[in-house]
Design a protein around this motif. Structure first.
Motif, PDB file in Angstrom:
ATOM      1  N   LEU A  92       0.812  -1.204   0.000  1.00  0.00           N
ATOM      2  CA  LEU A  92       0.000   0.000   0.000  1.00  0.00           C
ATOM      3  C   LEU A  92       0.851   1.261   0.000  1.00  0.00           C
ATOM      4  N   SER A  93       2.052   1.180   0.565  1.00  0.00           N
ATOM      5  CA  SER A  93       2.947   2.333   0.519  1.00  0.00           C
ATOM      6  C   SER A  93       3.418   2.588  -0.906  1.00  0.00           C
ATOM      7  N   ALA A  94       3.664   1.512  -1.650  1.00  0.00           N
ATOM      8  CA  ALA A  94       4.118   1.645  -3.037  1.00  0.00           C
ATOM      9  C   ALA A  94       2.968   1.939  -3.991  1.00  0.00           C
ATOM     10  N   HIS A  95       1.744   1.491  -3.628  1.00  0.00           N
ATOM     11  CA  HIS A  95       0.575   1.669  -4.505  1.00  0.00           C
ATOM     12  C   HIS A  95      -0.608   2.145  -3.648  1.00  0.00           C
ATOM     13  N   PRO A  96      -0.606   3.416  -3.228  1.00  0.00           N
ATOM     14  CA  PRO A  96      -1.621   3.907  -2.279  1.00  0.00           C
ATOM     15  C   PRO A  96      -3.043   3.927  -2.821  1.00  0.00           C
ATOM     16  N   ASN A  97      -3.228   3.881  -4.132  1.00  0.00           N
ATOM     17  CA  ASN A  97      -4.576   3.970  -4.693  1.00  0.00           C
ATOM     18  C   ASN A  97      -5.208   2.605  -4.951  1.00  0.00           C
ATOM     19  N   VAL A  98      -4.517   1.549  -4.592  1.00  0.00           N
ATOM     20  CA  VAL A  98      -5.033   0.206  -4.798  1.00  0.00           C
ATOM     21  C   VAL A  98      -6.036  -0.144  -3.697  1.00  0.00           C
ATOM     22  N   ARG A  99      -7.095  -0.855  -4.068  1.00  0.00           N
ATOM     23  CA  ARG A  99      -8.056  -1.340  -3.070  1.00  0.00           C
ATOM     24  C   ARG A  99      -7.680  -2.766  -2.689  1.00  0.00           C
ATOM     25  N   LEU A 100      -7.332  -2.963  -1.430  1.00  0.00           N
ATOM     26  CA  LEU A 100      -6.871  -4.254  -0.937  1.00  0.00           C
ATOM     27  C   LEU A 100      -8.049  -5.091  -0.473  1.00  0.00           C
ATOM     28  N   VAL A 101      -8.077  -6.360  -0.897  1.00  0.00           N
ATOM     29  CA  VAL A 101      -9.079  -7.327  -0.444  1.00  0.00           C
ATOM     30  C   VAL A 101      -8.334  -8.507   0.166  1.00  0.00           C
ATOM     31  N   CYS A 102      -8.594  -8.790   1.448  1.00  0.00           N
ATOM     32  CA  CYS A 102      -7.943  -9.907   2.146  1.00  0.00           C
ATOM     33  C   CYS A 102      -8.950 -11.035   2.345  1.00  0.00           C
ATOM     34  N   LYS A 103      -8.535 -12.242   1.990  1.00  0.00           N
ATOM     35  CA  LYS A 103      -9.360 -13.426   2.227  1.00  0.00           C
ATOM     36  C   LYS A 103      -8.589 -14.374   3.133  1.00  0.00           C
ATOM     37  N   GLU A 104      -9.252 -14.829   4.189  1.00  0.00           N
ATOM     38  CA  GLU A 104      -8.595 -15.700   5.155  1.00  0.00           C
ATOM     39  C   GLU A 104      -9.159 -17.105   5.070  1.00  0.00           C
ATOM     40  N   GLY A 105      -8.282 -18.097   5.256  1.00  0.00           N
ATOM     41  CA  GLY A 105      -8.719 -19.488   5.227  1.00  0.00           C
ATOM     42  C   GLY A 105      -7.531 -20.416   5.355  1.00  0.00           C
ATOM     43  N   ASP A 106      -7.786 -21.728   5.250  1.00  0.00           N
ATOM     44  CA  ASP A 106      -6.665 -22.664   5.289  1.00  0.00           C
ATOM     45  C   ASP A 106      -6.002 -22.708   3.917  1.00  0.00           C
ATOM     46  N   LEU A 107      -4.815 -23.286   3.854  1.00  0.00           N
ATOM     47  CA  LEU A 107      -4.040 -23.260   2.621  1.00  0.00           C
ATOM     48  C   LEU A 107      -4.757 -23.967   1.478  1.00  0.00           C
ATOM     49  N   ASN A 108      -5.442 -25.064   1.774  1.00  0.00           N
ATOM     50  CA  ASN A 108      -6.122 -25.802   0.709  1.00  0.00           C
ATOM     51  C   ASN A 108      -7.226 -24.976   0.058  1.00  0.00           C
ATOM     52  N   SER A 109      -8.045 -24.338   0.871  1.00  0.00           N
ATOM     53  CA  SER A 109      -9.150 -23.550   0.304  1.00  0.00           C
ATOM     54  C   SER A 109      -8.627 -22.339  -0.457  1.00  0.00           C
ATOM     55  N   LEU A 110      -7.569 -21.707   0.051  1.00  0.00           N
ATOM     56  CA  LEU A 110      -7.007 -20.539  -0.636  1.00  0.00           C
ATOM     57  C   LEU A 110      -6.315 -20.948  -1.935  1.00  0.00           C
ATOM     58  N   THR A 111      -5.713 -22.117  -1.942  1.00  0.00           N
ATOM     59  CA  THR A 111      -5.076 -22.607  -3.171  1.00  0.00           C
ATOM     60  C   THR A 111      -6.122 -22.843  -4.256  1.00  0.00           C
ATOM     61  N   ALA A 112      -7.288 -23.335  -3.856  1.00  0.00           N
ATOM     62  CA  ALA A 112      -8.378 -23.523  -4.821  1.00  0.00           C
ATOM     63  C   ALA A 112      -8.813 -22.185  -5.403  1.00  0.00           C
ATOM     64  N   GLU A 113      -8.856 -21.143  -4.567  1.00  0.00           N
ATOM     65  CA  GLU A 113      -9.224 -19.812  -5.062  1.00  0.00           C
ATOM     66  C   GLU A 113      -8.139 -19.257  -5.982  1.00  0.00           C
ATOM     67  N   LEU A 114      -6.882 -19.569  -5.686  1.00  0.00           N
ATOM     68  CA  LEU A 114      -5.791 -19.132  -6.562  1.00  0.00           C
ATOM     69  C   LEU A 114      -5.915 -19.784  -7.934  1.00  0.00           C
ATOM     70  N   ALA A 115      -6.287 -21.055  -7.962  1.00  0.00           N
ATOM     71  CA  ALA A 115      -6.444 -21.775  -9.229  1.00  0.00           C
ATOM     72  C   ALA A 115      -7.573 -21.192 -10.071  1.00  0.00           C
ATOM     73  N   LEU A 116      -8.574 -20.616  -9.405  1.00  0.00           N
ATOM     74  CA  LEU A 116      -9.724 -20.023 -10.111  1.00  0.00           C
ATOM     75  C   LEU A 116      -9.550 -18.522 -10.336  1.00  0.00           C
TER      76      LEU A 116
END
Length: 295
Positions: free
Chosen positions: A117-141
């Motif tokens: 955010l310091s390097a890109h102050p105008n970006v809108r950050l979205v954080c998703k929390e979960g276990d590694l398996n579920s997040l890996t599935a979201e990365l694949a999609l």
């Protein structure tokens, strides 16, 4: 016919709305003489007066009322245009979506996001929390741009992604401040003491248990937590000792009113960036790859 001077029209519009040249001049940050001259110029352009002077007051005449009606419509449309452009710019704002494993210390994740955010102050950050398996599935999609994790993606994973080691830190051991004086001679002071252990999803659990066995320490496992923040809250209330990266120990002490009772470099916490690229080219991720993250 010459083009209408909208600045003159605006001065007329503000004056008619306020009912006074003095009030209009205050809003426009101009002198009353300037506003009066601009209105007279507009009246000369139209070829008729817009106000009737009733004593010291200005009152719109029939031509002025018609002009005011059009002016109000014009400037309302101008405001709508500005609002639409602003909304369009916000909708086009670049979105940076990152998954964070639930066992990762949130202070560590925050430090990483702060770089982006310091390097890109105008970006809108979205954080998703979960276990590694579920997040890996979201990365694949392509639902997340990358993942921050305390463990690398296994080599036998069906998802094509790559591990980038961002940071490595030793571990510090914490206890509620009012209990800190009960602990000396680290690490043997942990023997037979209540200990709060990370859950099975943490890369640390087996390493911590092996470290205890190596030093012939037998703590009482009081509880196990998948949620690191919940574990720290239990420690804050005196339910046991926990460990976290040394690199963020100052933040943890301040946030949870706990104290460090010992440190070790034989146990390490690692932070990985898991991305779909072998060589990261996403400019939003590049600030995370800065070196010098060992503690």
């Amino acid at each position: 016919m010459h083009q209408l001077n909208y600045q003159h029209l605006y001065y007329f519009y503000v004056t008619a709305t306020e009912g006074s040249i003095i009030k209009a001049a205050g809003l426009l940050h101009l002198t009353p003489q300037t506003v009066s001259e601009q209105i007279r110029t507009l009246e000369a352009y139209f070829g008729f007066d817009l106000f009737d002077r009733v004593g010291k007051r200005l009152q719109l005449n029939s031509q002025g009322q018609l002009t005011y009606k059009f002016a109000k419509s014009i400037f309302n449309m101008g405001n709508e245009l500005l609002l639409s452009v602003k909304n369009q710019q916000q909708n086009q704002q670049q979105v940076f979506c990152v998954g964070v494993t639930d066992v990762l210390p949130k202070v560590l994740a925050f430090q990483m996001f702060q770089r982006c955010l310091s390097a890109h102050p105008n970006v809108r950050l979205v954080c998703k929390e979960g276990d590694l398996n579920s997040l890996t599935a979201e990365l694949a999609l392509n639902k997340v741009d990358a993942i921050l994790s305390d463990r690398p993606l296994p080599s036998n994973s069906n998802v094509k992604a790559y591990n980038h080691l961002l940071a490595r830190s030793g571990l510090s051991f914490f206890v509620a401040q009012n209990l800190a004086t009960n602990f000396g001679n680290f690490p043997h002071c942990l023997d037979n003491q209540p200990f709060l252990l990370p859950g099975d999803n943490s890369a640390q659990k087996l390493s911590i248990l092996a470290w205890f066995a190596k030093h012939k320490i037998n703590p009482q496992i009081a509880a196990e937590f998948e949620d690191g923040a919940l574990m720290k809250l239990f420690a804050q209330q005196g339910y046991g000792v926990f460990c976290a990266p040394t690199s963020v120990e100052r933040d943890i002490e301040q946030q949870y009113t706990v104290s460090v009772i010992g440190r070790t470099h034989l146990l390490t916490e690692r932070l990985y960036l898991i991305s779909p690229e072998r060589k990261v080219t996403n400019p939003l991720l590049l600030p995370l790859l800065l070196k010098g993250n060992e503690t």
